[in-house]
Design a protein around this motif. Structure first.
Motif, PDB file in Angstrom:
ATOM      1  N   PHE A  14       5.115  11.653  -0.529  1.00 19.89           N
ATOM      2  CA  PHE A  14       3.850  10.924  -0.453  1.00 19.89           C
ATOM      3  C   PHE A  14       3.181  11.213   0.878  1.00 19.89           C
ATOM      4  CE2 PHE A  14       6.358   8.223  -3.300  1.00 19.89           C
ATOM      5  CZ  PHE A  14       5.484   8.142  -4.367  1.00 19.89           C
ATOM      6  N   THR A  15       1.899  11.265   0.856  1.00 20.88           N
ATOM      7  CA  THR A  15       1.176  11.387   2.116  1.00 20.88           C
ATOM      8  C   THR A  15       0.938   9.993   2.668  1.00 20.88           C
ATOM      9  OG1 THR A  15      -1.015  11.249   1.140  1.00 20.88           O
ATOM     10  CG2 THR A  15      -0.016  13.450   1.278  1.00 20.88           C
ATOM     11  N   LEU A  16       0.601   9.909   3.916  1.00 20.05           N
ATOM     12  CA  LEU A  16       0.333   8.622   4.549  1.00 20.05           C
ATOM     13  C   LEU A  16      -0.870   7.936   3.913  1.00 20.05           C
ATOM     14  CD1 LEU A  16       1.029   6.604   6.706  1.00 20.05           C
ATOM     15  CD2 LEU A  16      -0.390   7.884   8.306  1.00 20.05           C
ATOM     16  N   ILE A  17      -1.865   8.685   3.530  1.00 19.51           N
ATOM     17  CA  ILE A  17      -3.055   8.106   2.889  1.00 19.51           C
ATOM     18  C   ILE A  17      -2.696   7.500   1.539  1.00 19.51           C
ATOM     19  CG2 ILE A  17      -5.289   8.668   1.862  1.00 19.51           C
ATOM     20  CD1 ILE A  17      -5.716  10.626   4.153  1.00 19.51           C
ATOM     21  N   GLU A  18      -1.885   8.179   0.762  1.00 13.21           N
ATOM     22  CA  GLU A  18      -1.462   7.628  -0.538  1.00 13.21           C
ATOM     23  C   GLU A  18      -0.676   6.336  -0.340  1.00 13.21           C
ATOM     24  OE1 GLU A  18      -0.945  11.695  -3.174  1.00 13.21           O
ATOM     25  OE2 GLU A  18       0.696  11.048  -1.865  1.00 13.21           O
ATOM     26  N   LEU A  19       0.197   6.330   0.653  1.00 12.23           N
ATOM     27  CA  LEU A  19       0.977   5.129   0.939  1.00 12.23           C
ATOM     28  C   LEU A  19       0.070   3.981   1.381  1.00 12.23           C
ATOM     29  CD1 LEU A  19       3.769   3.884   1.139  1.00 12.23           C
ATOM     30  CD2 LEU A  19       3.871   4.692   3.498  1.00 12.23           C
ATOM     31  N   MET A  20      -0.917   4.241   2.189  1.00 12.46           N
ATOM     32  CA  MET A  20      -1.845   3.210   2.650  1.00 12.46           C
ATOM     33  C   MET A  20      -2.698   2.672   1.496  1.00 12.46           C
ATOM     34  SD  MET A  20      -1.006   2.637   5.646  1.00 12.46           S
ATOM     35  CE  MET A  20      -2.269   1.491   6.077  1.00 12.46           C
ATOM     36  N   ILE A  21      -3.064   3.523   0.560  1.00 14.22           N
ATOM     37  CA  ILE A  21      -3.821   3.073  -0.618  1.00 14.22           C
ATOM     38  C   ILE A  21      -2.986   2.097  -1.431  1.00 14.22           C
ATOM     39  CG2 ILE A  21      -4.783   3.814  -2.833  1.00 14.22           C
ATOM     40  CD1 ILE A  21      -5.779   6.354  -1.359  1.00 14.22           C
ATOM     41  N   VAL A  22      -1.717   2.392  -1.603  1.00 14.79           N
ATOM     42  CA  VAL A  22      -0.820   1.494  -2.341  1.00 14.79           C
ATOM     43  C   VAL A  22      -0.699   0.164  -1.606  1.00 14.79           C
ATOM     44  CG1 VAL A  22       1.575   1.142  -3.057  1.00 14.79           C
ATOM     45  CG2 VAL A  22       0.464   3.333  -3.480  1.00 14.79           C
ATOM     46  N   VAL A  23      -0.559   0.188  -0.296  1.00 12.45           N
ATOM     47  CA  VAL A  23      -0.460  -1.046   0.489  1.00 12.45           C
ATOM     48  C   VAL A  23      -1.732  -1.877   0.350  1.00 12.45           C
ATOM     49  CG1 VAL A  23      -0.319  -1.951   2.851  1.00 12.45           C
ATOM     50  CG2 VAL A  23       1.232  -0.139   2.116  1.00 12.45           C
ATOM     51  N   VAL A  24      -2.892  -1.245   0.393  1.00 13.50           N
ATOM     52  CA  VAL A  24      -4.159  -1.967   0.251  1.00 13.50           C
ATOM     53  C   VAL A  24      -4.278  -2.580  -1.141  1.00 13.50           C
ATOM     54  CG1 VAL A  24      -6.669  -1.657   0.119  1.00 13.50           C
ATOM     55  CG2 VAL A  24      -5.402  -0.687   2.029  1.00 13.50           C
ATOM     56  N   VAL A  25      -3.899  -1.861  -2.156  1.00 15.25           N
ATOM     57  CA  VAL A  25      -3.963  -2.389  -3.523  1.00 15.25           C
ATOM     58  C   VAL A  25      -3.041  -3.598  -3.668  1.00 15.25           C
ATOM     59  CG1 VAL A  25      -3.393  -1.879  -5.931  1.00 15.25           C
ATOM     60  CG2 VAL A  25      -4.711  -0.236  -4.597  1.00 15.25           C
ATOM     61  N   ILE A  26      -1.843  -3.517  -3.121  1.00 15.04           N
ATOM     62  CA  ILE A  26      -0.908  -4.651  -3.188  1.00 15.04           C
ATOM     63  C   ILE A  26      -1.463  -5.838  -2.410  1.00 15.04           C
ATOM     64  CG2 ILE A  26       1.371  -5.434  -2.439  1.00 15.04           C
ATOM     65  CD1 ILE A  26       2.407  -2.634  -3.197  1.00 15.04           C
ATOM     66  N   ALA A  27      -2.074  -5.597  -1.261  1.00 17.03           N
ATOM     67  CA  ALA A  27      -2.650  -6.689  -0.467  1.00 17.03           C
ATOM     68  C   ALA A  27      -3.789  -7.378  -1.207  1.00 17.03           C
ATOM     69  CB  ALA A  27      -3.135  -6.150   0.877  1.00 17.03           C
ATOM     70  N   VAL A  28      -4.626  -6.618  -1.876  1.00 12.85           N
ATOM     71  CA  VAL A  28      -5.740  -7.197  -2.637  1.00 12.85           C
ATOM     72  C   VAL A  28      -5.203  -8.033  -3.799  1.00 12.85           C
ATOM     73  CG1 VAL A  28      -7.672  -6.641  -4.165  1.00 12.85           C
ATOM     74  CG2 VAL A  28      -7.451  -5.480  -1.974  1.00 12.85           C
ATOM     75  N   LEU A  29      -4.222  -7.518  -4.506  1.00 16.15           N
ATOM     76  CA  LEU A  29      -3.628  -8.276  -5.615  1.00 16.15           C
ATOM     77  C   LEU A  29      -2.982  -9.563  -5.111  1.00 16.15           C
ATOM     78  CD1 LEU A  29      -2.080  -5.421  -7.787  1.00 16.15           C
ATOM     79  CD2 LEU A  29      -4.094  -6.810  -8.278  1.00 16.15           C
ATOM     80  N   ALA A  30      -2.287  -9.498  -3.986  1.00 16.87           N
ATOM     81  CA  ALA A  30      -1.655 -10.695  -3.425  1.00 16.87           C
ATOM     82  C   ALA A  30      -2.712 -11.709  -2.982  1.00 16.87           C
ATOM     83  CB  ALA A  30      -0.763 -10.303  -2.251  1.00 16.87           C
ATOM     84  N   ALA A  31      -3.810 -11.240  -2.417  1.00 18.45           N
ATOM     85  CA  ALA A  31      -4.875 -12.143  -1.967  1.00 18.45           C
ATOM     86  C   ALA A  31      -5.513 -12.874  -3.135  1.00 18.45           C
ATOM     87  CB  ALA A  31      -5.934 -11.363  -1.193  1.00 18.45           C
ATOM     88  N   ILE A  32      -5.525 -12.262  -4.287  1.00 18.31           N
ATOM     89  CA  ILE A  32      -6.081 -12.896  -5.483  1.00 18.31           C
ATOM     90  C   ILE A  32      -5.039 -13.783  -6.156  1.00 18.31           C
ATOM     91  CG2 ILE A  32      -6.955 -12.447  -7.811  1.00 18.31           C
ATOM     92  CD1 ILE A  32      -8.222  -9.857  -6.626  1.00 18.31           C
ATOM     93  N   ALA A  33      -3.816 -13.326  -6.240  1.00 20.34           N
ATOM     94  CA  ALA A  33      -2.776 -14.025  -6.996  1.00 20.34           C
ATOM     95  C   ALA A  33      -2.256 -15.266  -6.288  1.00 20.34           C
ATOM     96  CB  ALA A  33      -1.620 -13.071  -7.288  1.00 20.34           C
ATOM     97  N   TYR A  34      -2.101 -15.238  -4.986  1.00 14.88           N
ATOM     98  CA  TYR A  34      -1.477 -16.358  -4.281  1.00 14.88           C
ATOM     99  C   TYR A  34      -2.274 -17.660  -4.397  1.00 14.88           C
ATOM    100  CZ  TYR A  34       1.050 -18.996  -0.790  1.00 14.88           C
ATOM    101  OH  TYR A  34       1.766 -19.970  -0.158  1.00 14.88           O
ATOM    102  N   PRO A  35      -3.581 -17.666  -4.153  1.00 12.03           N
ATOM    103  CA  PRO A  35      -4.328 -18.923  -4.343  1.00 12.03           C
ATOM    104  C   PRO A  35      -4.258 -19.440  -5.786  1.00 12.03           C
ATOM    105  CG  PRO A  35      -5.632 -17.384  -3.065  1.00 12.03           C
ATOM    106  CD  PRO A  35      -4.440 -16.624  -3.578  1.00 12.03           C
ATOM    107  N   SER A  36      -4.279 -18.545  -6.731  1.00  8.47           N
ATOM    108  CA  SER A  36      -4.168 -18.943  -8.132  1.00  8.47           C
ATOM    109  C   SER A  36      -2.799 -19.579  -8.398  1.00  8.47           C
ATOM    110  CB  SER A  36      -4.384 -17.734  -9.038  1.00  8.47           C
ATOM    111  OG  SER A  36      -4.282 -18.091 -10.376  1.00  8.47           O
TER     112      SER A  36
END
Length: 143
Positions: A14-36
């Motif tokens: 994996f490249t660093l950019i691909e890894l960072m994209i995955v981290v951002v996607v997980i962070a966005v999902l967590a930001a939506i899921a946790y308050p719910s």
């Protein structure tokens, strides 16, 4: 036969950019899921409080049937069962205002020092006539 160079090209990480994209996607999902998730937890606690005050109202009705008055009915013995599973008491159940011969209202007051204080319904109440109420939000959403 393939050369050693061709084999090295097939193995890729994996490249660093691909890894960072995955981290951002997980962070966005967590930001939506946790308050719910937190809202569903508060709703479950509110549901338990509603079940408790309805059960206590049934005990009050039994008391009224035997004594022909609500005066003298107490929650002290039953109050020790709440919370039933132990742990934090999210609501405190009380008779408010004081019971009369023909009327009683039970109120489940949310504990202000807990996470349940953010619940959209606030305190819950039920009367001997079955009138349900809450201090915040609409009764249809809360009951």
């Amino acid at each position: 036969m393939k050369s050693g160079f061709a084999l090295k090209k097939a193995v890729r990480g994996f490249t660093l950019i691909e890894l960072m994209i995955v981290v951002v996607v997980i962070a966005v999902l967590a930001a939506i899921a946790y308050p719910s998730y937190q809202e569903y937890v508060r709703k479950a606690r509110r549901t338990q409080a509603k079940a408790d005050i309805v059960e206590y109202m049934q005990l009050a009705e039994r008391y009224h049937t035997v004594n022909n008055t609500y005066v003298g009915f107490t929650l002290e013995a039953q109050q020790q069962r709440s919370p039933r599973e132990g742990g934090t008491a999210w609501y405190t159940i009380a008779i408010n205002p004081a019971a009369t011969a023909n009327a009683i209202t039970l109120v489940a007051t949310v504990s202000a020092s807990t996470a349940q204080a953010k619940d959209k319904c606030g305190n819950l109440s039920i009367s001997q006539a079955g009138a349900k109420g809450n201090t915040k939000g609409s009764t249809a959403d809360c009951w």
